[in-house]
Design an enzyme around this catalytic site. Structure first.
Site, PDB file in Angstrom:
ATOM      1  CB  SER A 131      -0.885  -0.001   1.253  1.00 32.14           C
ATOM      2  OG  SER A 131      -1.523   1.237   1.438  1.00 32.14           O
ATOM      3  CE1 TYR A 144      -4.080  -2.536   5.203  1.00 31.11           C
ATOM      4  CE2 TYR A 144      -3.096  -0.595   4.197  1.00 31.11           C
ATOM      5  CZ  TYR A 144      -3.651  -1.854   4.077  1.00 31.11           C
ATOM      6  OH  TYR A 144      -3.772  -2.439   2.839  1.00 31.11           O
TER       7      TYR A 144
END
Length: 218
Positions: A131, A144
């Site tokens: 990501s 995250y």
């Protein structure tokens, strides 16, 4: 000879889109996800093997590795989002972070360790889905993002240590998925990329087999 791929998080989103794309190219697929009903529907649709379960559980990872004794491609796509609403780092619940590390870092590493002999033998490839939160400072995405940063560095070192296996850590960008909707709301998520379009770029990466490294899919 038919290529075999193991894809985690394959019942929806990017995992599902990639499974459909690879199936259309004749790949033999072993798919896993936590939602058994959705996963089995997908497997029936594309002629794949469905093994429902949670990649955070060691016994499930062992089942997956045994189901693919010959393996050309491992796609670590399954991810957890972590605590929601997305908390700031100073107040991030530590137990939730431990759980997130188990899903986003320990589970993919464990699957790599379990399948690396087969991947070496096939001169295969590993795709770890990451990501832009791994490299950017986005408020609320610290937990995250930290797990994805760890996965990226594991991938980086793995690529140096395994010259016969291609290792790509692939950033898919924002996609219109349930995970993004859980994080930012359905209205905002609806404006993100279609996972099917991102899967085309990922399938092309797999076919081209460039040198190991970090890849942006959008």
């Amino acid at each position: 000879m038919t290529n075999t791929a193991l894809i985690t998080g394959a019942s929806r989103g990017l995992g599902l889109a990639l499974a459909r794309s690879l199936a259309g190219a004749g790949w033999n697929l072993v798919l896993t996800a936590r939602g058994a009903d959705d996963l089995e529907k997908v497997a029936a649709e594309i002629g794949a093997t469905a093994i429902p379960g949670d990649v955070a559980e060691a016994e499930h990872r062992e089942r997956l590795a045994k189901a693919a004794p010959s393996l050309d491609l491992l796609v670590n796509n399954a991810s957890g989002l972590g605590a929601t609403p997305l908390p700031k780092i100073a107040g991030y619940p530590l137990e939730a972070f431990r759980v997130l590390l188990e899903t986003n870092v320990i589970a993919p590493l464990s699957l790599i360790q379990a399948t690396i002999p087969a991947l070496r033998a096939a001169r295969g490839a590993i795709v770890n889905i990451t990501s832009d939160a791994a490299t950017g400072a986005y408020e609320g995405w610290g937990g995250y993002g930290a797990t994805k940063a760890a996965l990226e560095q594991l991938s980086n070192v793995l690529a140096a240590e395994e010259p016969d296996v291609a290792v790509w850590w692939a950033d898919p960008g924002e996609m219109n998925t349930r995970m993004l909707a859980d994080a930012v709301g359905a209205d905002e998520a609806a404006g993100a990329a279609d996972p099917a379009r991102v899967a085309i770029a990922l399938h092309d990466l797999i076919k081209r087999r460039p040198a190991s490294g970090r890849v942006n899919l959008q």
